[in-house]
Design an enzyme around this catalytic site. Structure first.
Site, PDB file in Angstrom:
ATOM      1  N   VAL A 104      -4.231  -4.461   5.284  1.00 33.78           N
ATOM      2  CA  VAL A 104      -3.121  -5.411   5.370  1.00 33.78           C
ATOM      3  C   VAL A 104      -2.326  -5.202   6.657  1.00 33.78           C
ATOM      4  O   VAL A 104      -1.908  -6.159   7.309  1.00 33.78           O
ATOM      5  CB  VAL A 104      -2.200  -5.260   4.142  1.00 33.78           C
ATOM      6  N   GLU A 105      -2.137  -3.945   7.032  1.00 31.16           N
ATOM      7  CA  GLU A 105      -1.289  -3.626   8.175  1.00 31.16           C
ATOM      8  C   GLU A 105      -1.968  -3.901   9.524  1.00 31.16           C
ATOM      9  O   GLU A 105      -1.360  -4.453  10.427  1.00 31.16           O
ATOM     10  CB  GLU A 105      -0.864  -2.151   8.123  1.00 31.16           C
ATOM     11  N   SER A 106      -3.213  -3.471   9.669  1.00 29.32           N
ATOM     12  CA  SER A 106      -3.831  -3.467  10.995  1.00 29.32           C
ATOM     13  C   SER A 106      -5.269  -3.939  11.013  1.00 29.32           C
ATOM     14  O   SER A 106      -5.903  -3.896  12.072  1.00 29.32           O
ATOM     15  CB  SER A 106      -3.780  -2.048  11.559  1.00 29.32           C
TER      16      SER A 106
END
Length: 511
Positions: A113-115
């Site tokens: 989700v983040e990166s």
């Protein structure tokens, strides 16, 4: 941490109605090479099965926000294949660390989700690395950031920091992991204030009942939707490539600073693979300040450990002896040799910037041409700046005193975030006088510095014996003054063989 968020909202890079569409990469992906890992471990056990067995959150919950995220994954099966390939190097380590802390293994999916599991990801909110730490939060958790390295991208250090932070957030919210996840995205203070508003209004205070920033409203559903798919991919018509349930890398103590090209040769792996396992390093060598370790594929670790232990310390780096001339200063010498005054002070045991003509400085030098270090900070910036954009032409802009990204973007009629992304920056980053920016304008745009032709490329040139500024300028069809300005050198000074120059050359005129 109080109300300090890991990163400001970045979802508006790709606007998404929280209940209708998913944008899984609200970041600037910085040239991640889509290559298959070189030395995959051999195992008959799929790591995804181990992850499923450690799920502990309520994955039976079903609402429009989760369904919207899940539908996006279902429509983009290639995305999960790409993510699985990237995760193959890192996921086993993250799973082991989360298990050791007794944490729900849904959390190991957070780097998706983040990166998108890109260790070089950098958001317009200045968040970096697989777990997307902003500078201040990274420093709070001990992630050092300097010229040599940025530990927000270090797989081992950033994973430890992220899991520690998540556990602290869960403790703050009495073990509620959904509130902890929301806080990781929006900041614990924002979540606490939303809870207070609901409580004062007589409303429920669980995550699903809170009114939070738009990105955070979609953030937790993204993770839960992904976990539902990992739990039962067949139910949603998807296939997630297997990842072997074995360590991919091991940590080797190298005892001190070492040239990364030399380390890759000793490990019998490509330099690209070494960077992907050790993405914190900005330059062509490890940091002189440590930590003095390298992550090496397990299958190559014994060979590397044996060779590094036999290598004398003085052979781990290449050094140039520079004789100080009258009028020299430490800043100019550092710029001419692609290093910093702080590095030169440390290596040469200098207390300040004062240097004496006639004495000698030791200057670290890469063992290969700078272009060989394909995932160094400079190389990634060069690749990003020169990534062609359909329907646009590239211009080069040299930053003048007092200029801002906003002013430059307005001049060329481009977006501030666009301009920042083309130059691997965030809109809030500080510009340096003389900094070279790539600007991709519409084909019909006319606003551009007259002295900067299109089709400009940055060239790294190593000075040869007998070279002069005049000869180099003539060879590349630029002026001596331009070379001096680009490299912050005095045009009357002599060049040193091996000295590295940066040139901005119209490729139609390049030799």
């Amino acid at each position: 941490m109080g109300g300090c968020a890991l990163k400001p909202a970045v979802d508006d890079l790709d606007p998404m109605p929280a209940a209708t569409e998913l944008t899984p990469d609200p970041i600037i992906i910085s040239g991640y090479p889509e290559s298959v890992p070189e030395a995959p471990p051999v195992s008959d056990v799929d790591l995804w099965g181990r992850v499923r067995n450690g799920f502990a959150l309520d994955l039976e919950v079903e609402n429009a926000r989760i369904v919207a995220q899940r539908n996006w994954y279902s429509r983009h099966p290639a995305y999960l294949t790409r993510i699985s390939s990237r995760a193959e190097r890192y996921l086993h380590h993250i799973v082991e660390q989360a298990e050791a802390r007794g944490m729900p293994l849904e959390l190991v999916l957070l780097p998706v989700v983040e990166s998108a599991f890109d260790p070089f990801a950098y958001s317009h909110g200045r968040a970096s690395g697989p777990w997307q730490f902003i500078p201040s939060t990274g420093k709070h958790f001990g992630l050092e950031q300097d010229w040599w390295a940025d530990q927000r991208r270090d797989i081992v250090a950033s994973t430890e920091a992220a899991l520690t932070y998540l556990q602290q957030l869960a403790n703050r919210f009495d073990g509620d992991w959904l509130l902890a996840l929301a806080s990781y995205n929006a900041g614990a203070g924002n979540v606490s204030r939303a809870i207070t508003r609901n409580r004062n209004a007589g409303k429920p205070t669980d995550y699903w009942s809170l009114q939070l920033p738009r990105e955070t409203m979609a953030y937790v559903p993204k993770l839960l939707a992904l976990a539902q798919i990992v739990r039962d991919p067949e139910q949603f018509g998807l296939d997630i490539p297997a990842i072997a349930d074995e360590p991919y890398f091991t940590s080797i103590d190298v005892g001190g600073q070492i040239d990364l090209a030399q380390a890759a040769e000793m490990a019998d792996i490509s330099l690209e693979e070494l960077y992907l396992l050790n993405p914190a390093f900005n330059r062509w060598a490890t940091s002189p300040n440590g930590p003095h370790r390298l992550l090496i594929p397990v299958s190559h670790a014994d060979r590397f450990a044996e060779r590094i232990s036999a290598l004398p310390p003085e052979q781990r780096m290449r050094w140039q002896r520079y004789s100080i001339r009258p009028g020299d200063n430490l800043i100019a010498i550092a710029r001419a040799h692609d290093t910093t005054p702080a590095v030169l002070r440390e290596i040469n045991h200098l207390r300040g910037n004062t240097i004496v003509a006639g004495r000698t400085l030791l200057i670290p030098q890469p063992s290969r041409d700078p272009g060989s270090y394909s995932l160094s900070a400079d190389a990634r910036l060069d690749a990003r700046q020169n990534r062609a954009i359909s329907g646009r032409r590239q211009l080069a802009h040299q930053v003048a005193s007092g200029e801002t990204l906003w002013e430059i973007a307005r001049r060329y009629r481009v977006g501030v975030r666009e301009l920042a992304a083309w130059n691997q920056m965030a809109p809030g980053d500080t510009l340096r006088v003389g900094q070279q920016l790539a600007v991709w304008t519409e084909q019909s745009a006319t606003a551009a510095p007259a002295s900067r032709p299109d089709m400009v490329r940055r060239v790294h040139y190593s000075v040869r014996r007998g070279d002069s500024l005049y000869a180099i300028a003539n060879r590349f069809n630029v002026s001596v003054n331009q070379i001096s300005a680009w490299n912050k050198i005095n045009g009357q000074r002599y060049l040193q063989p091996g000295q590295q120059l940066t040139l901005y050359v119209d490729i139609r005129d390049a030799p």
